[in-house]
Design a protein around this motif. Structure first.
Motif, PDB file in Angstrom:
ATOM      1  N   ALA A   1      80.611  73.370  33.763  1.00 16.89           N
ATOM      2  CA  ALA A   1      80.816  72.047  33.635  1.00 16.89           C
ATOM      3  C   ALA A   1      80.824  71.410  32.197  1.00 16.89           C
ATOM      4  N   LEU A   2      80.259  72.159  31.086  1.00 14.93           N
ATOM      5  CA  LEU A   2      80.712  71.909  29.891  1.00 14.93           C
ATOM      6  C   LEU A   2      82.151  72.363  29.351  1.00 14.93           C
ATOM      7  N   PHE A   3      82.558  73.436  30.031  1.00  9.73           N
ATOM      8  CA  PHE A   3      84.006  73.857  29.556  1.00  9.73           C
ATOM      9  C   PHE A   3      84.749  73.013  30.428  1.00  9.73           C
ATOM     10  N   GLU A   4      84.516  72.228  31.309  1.00 13.62           N
ATOM     11  CA  GLU A   4      85.615  71.262  31.918  1.00 13.62           C
ATOM     12  C   GLU A   4      85.808  70.161  30.941  1.00 13.62           C
ATOM     13  N   ARG A   5      84.501  69.782  30.555  1.00 14.67           N
ATOM     14  CA  ARG A   5      84.769  68.663  29.460  1.00 14.67           C
ATOM     15  C   ARG A   5      85.324  69.016  28.211  1.00 14.67           C
ATOM     16  N   PHE A   6      85.075  70.128  27.661  1.00 15.81           N
ATOM     17  CA  PHE A   6      85.562  70.869  26.591  1.00 15.81           C
ATOM     18  C   PHE A   6      87.274  70.832  26.610  1.00 15.81           C
ATOM     19  N   SER A   7      87.316  71.273  28.120  1.00 14.64           N
ATOM     20  CA  SER A   7      89.045  71.186  28.230  1.00 14.64           C
ATOM     21  C   SER A   7      89.676  69.976  28.299  1.00 14.64           C
TER      22      SER A   7
ATOM     23  N   ASP B   1      90.231  65.476  16.675  1.00 17.68           N
ATOM     24  CA  ASP B   1      89.951  66.857  15.818  1.00 17.68           C
ATOM     25  C   ASP B   1      88.599  67.358  15.578  1.00 17.68           C
ATOM     26  N   PRO B   2      87.766  66.291  14.992  1.00 18.63           N
ATOM     27  CA  PRO B   2      86.306  66.895  14.955  1.00 18.63           C
ATOM     28  C   PRO B   2      85.721  66.859  16.270  1.00 18.63           C
ATOM     29  N   LEU B   3      86.056  66.019  17.299  1.00 20.20           N
ATOM     30  CA  LEU B   3      85.331  66.125  18.624  1.00 20.20           C
ATOM     31  C   LEU B   3      85.502  67.290  19.280  1.00 20.20           C
ATOM     32  N   SER B   4      87.062  67.787  19.310  1.00 24.57           N
ATOM     33  CA  SER B   4      87.171  69.115  19.807  1.00 24.57           C
ATOM     34  C   SER B   4      86.232  70.265  19.271  1.00 24.57           C
ATOM     35  N   THR B   5      86.216  70.092  18.096  1.00 29.16           N
ATOM     36  CA  THR B   5      85.213  71.111  17.262  1.00 29.16           C
ATOM     37  C   THR B   5      83.845  70.954  17.722  1.00 29.16           C
ATOM     38  N   ALA B   6      83.318  69.742  17.870  1.00 33.89           N
ATOM     39  CA  ALA B   6      82.222  69.694  18.178  1.00 33.89           C
ATOM     40  C   ALA B   6      81.688  70.154  19.559  1.00 33.89           C
ATOM     41  N   TRP B   7      82.708  69.976  20.529  1.00 33.63           N
ATOM     42  CA  TRP B   7      82.558  70.310  21.709  1.00 33.63           C
ATOM     43  C   TRP B   7      82.589  71.699  21.854  1.00 33.63           C
ATOM     44  N   LEU B   8      83.377  72.457  20.952  1.00 31.75           N
ATOM     45  CA  LEU B   8      83.439  73.909  20.880  1.00 31.75           C
ATOM     46  C   LEU B   8      81.931  74.449  20.374  1.00 31.75           C
TER      47      LEU B   8
END
Length: 420
Positions: free
Chosen positions: A102-108, A54-61
């Motif tokens: 590339a960041l969006f790929e990891r975010f996804s 949960d916080p990791l996905s927000t961090a990548w956002l």
């Protein structure tokens, strides 16, 4: 501010604005490193729980948002000061967009992992909506020049167009190599199978073709695996589809089974003259579903194997020798011994008539208009029609020279006159 505390991992703590409440979830600093490889990230996401993701996905956002803000500032600067809109500026902007991709790929990847482990559906939808909205709006607002430069930049990148060109080249070279290897395997298979005694040409051709396509199929799987394509779903798809296809192609499978029975049991071989399914002709080939026959007048007829194997098969040329069945008639007034002598001499004089077994020549029938003789000489199968036609021709001439007649059909008609 949300403080992400590291538990069990070395390195400094990560502080990231998550735009929400406090959380005690532990996040390794490696998981929010922009330069982390996708393979490493995939492995590191496996043990994480929903509360950690949960916080990791927000961090990548926040990471992709910061990069998007940087791109937006550069675009605004070029818009306000057209003098800075040089090729170098657009190329730098294209590089930032590529880095953000590339960041969006990891975010996804993080969002997908969060969703798969029961993450909040509304939050997952919001995270994906942000990504889709950014990409859509930037594409709408991008100038043709920026798009062209970004495309040219992508073409020359080692991980972009160059990588795709190399992959295409590898596929082409691999396909050429597969053709060479498969043809070599086919040649070896043909030589090896040709040494097997009593194997039909049809079965030999089928096995050789099977080796050829099997080598290509296995080779393609290895090439795809070498290029990083996951072939496991392909096997799963084939396994699932085979059950459905078995019902959808019942007739085709029946033809396949019949074709294999024909090749194994060898009721006929390539080049044989057969009578099957109401069709007579020379066998040209037998595929997995149909038998191709060429009639004497050069018509090509394709018969489903199920109709071939399920009917009576007459192989006319299976034996090395054949008996020629002829019938000759003489008048009731002619001499039977003279006729027997003429027929025997004519048959023995033909060079293609075999001496063993001996011809059978007998008085066969007292017909309505003639005394009929059967004449049954033996010859090689390949000479059948030559002997048939030659003896028919010669016998007419020999009987005529001997004064024996071949009568026309005739009837005696008696007419009565007078009162009844």
């Amino acid at each position: 501010m949300v403080l992400f505390v590291l538990c069990g991992f070395s390195g400094p703590a990560l502080s990231q604005d998550a735009g929400g409440g406090d959380t005690d979830a532990a996040i390794p600093v490696e998981l929010v490193a922009p330069g982390i490889s996708t393979d490493e990230l995939a492995y590191r996401l496996i043990p994480l729980t929903k509360s950690e993701l949960d916080p990791l996905s927000t961090a990548w956002l926040g990471i992709v948002r910061d990069k998007t803000a940087e791109i937006s500032e550069s675009q605004v600067a070029l818009l306000n000061d057209p003098s800075q809109a040089t090729d170098a500026s657009y190329q730098a902007l294209a590089r930032m967009v590529e880095e953000r991709a590339a960041l969006f790929e990891r975010f996804s990847m993080v969002v997908d992992a969060f969703e798969s482990k029961g993450g909040d559906e509304a939050l997952v939808a919001d995270l994906r909506a942000y990504r889709d909205s950014v990409i859509f709006n930037e594409t709408i607002l991008a100038s043709p020049r920026a798009i062209a430069l970004a495309f040219l930049s992508w073409l020359t990148r080692s991980d972009g167009g160059v990588a795709i060109a190399m992959d295409i080249g590898v596929v082409i070279l691999a396909f050429v190599a597969l053709l060479i290897v498969s043809r070599s395997a086919r040649g070896l298979a043909r030589r090896w199978i040709g040494r097997v005694p009593n194997i039909s040409k049809l079965l030999e051709a089928f096995l050789v073709a099977a080796v050829f396509w099997l080598v290509i199929a296995v080779g393609l799987l290895f090439v795809l695996a070498a290029l990083g394509v996951n072939v496991t779903p392909l096997f799963a798809m084939i396994g699932g589809a085979s059950f459905i296809l078995a019902f959808a192609f019942q007739d085709t499978l029946g033809n396949l089974a019949s074709g294999l029975m024909i090749m194994i049991n060898r009721p006929f071989d390539e080049g044989d003259y057969v009578l099957v399914g109401g069709v007579g002709g020379s066998v040209k080939s037998v595929s997995i579903v149909a038998t191709t026959v060429i009639t004497p007048d050069n018509q090509v007829i394709v018969i489903p194997n199920k109709n071939v194997w399920g009917n009576v098969i007459t192989n006319v040329t299976a034996s090395d020798t054949r008996r020629v069945d002829l019938v000759f008639g003489i008048s009731y007034d002619d001499s039977i011994p003279d006729a027997l002598r003429v027929i025997e001499e004519t048959v023995r004089s033909h060079p293609l008539v075999l001496r063993d077994p001996e011809p059978t020549i007998r008085v066969h029938e007292l017909a309505e208009s003639s005394v009929n003789f059967i004449c049954r000489p033996w010859t090689k199968t390949s000479d059948y029609w030559t002997v048939y036609w030659d003896l028919t021709h010669r016998m007419k001439e020999a009987l005529t020279e001997a004064g024996l007649s071949i009568p026309y059909p005739q009837r005696d008609v008696h007419i009565r006159t007078g009162e009844v």
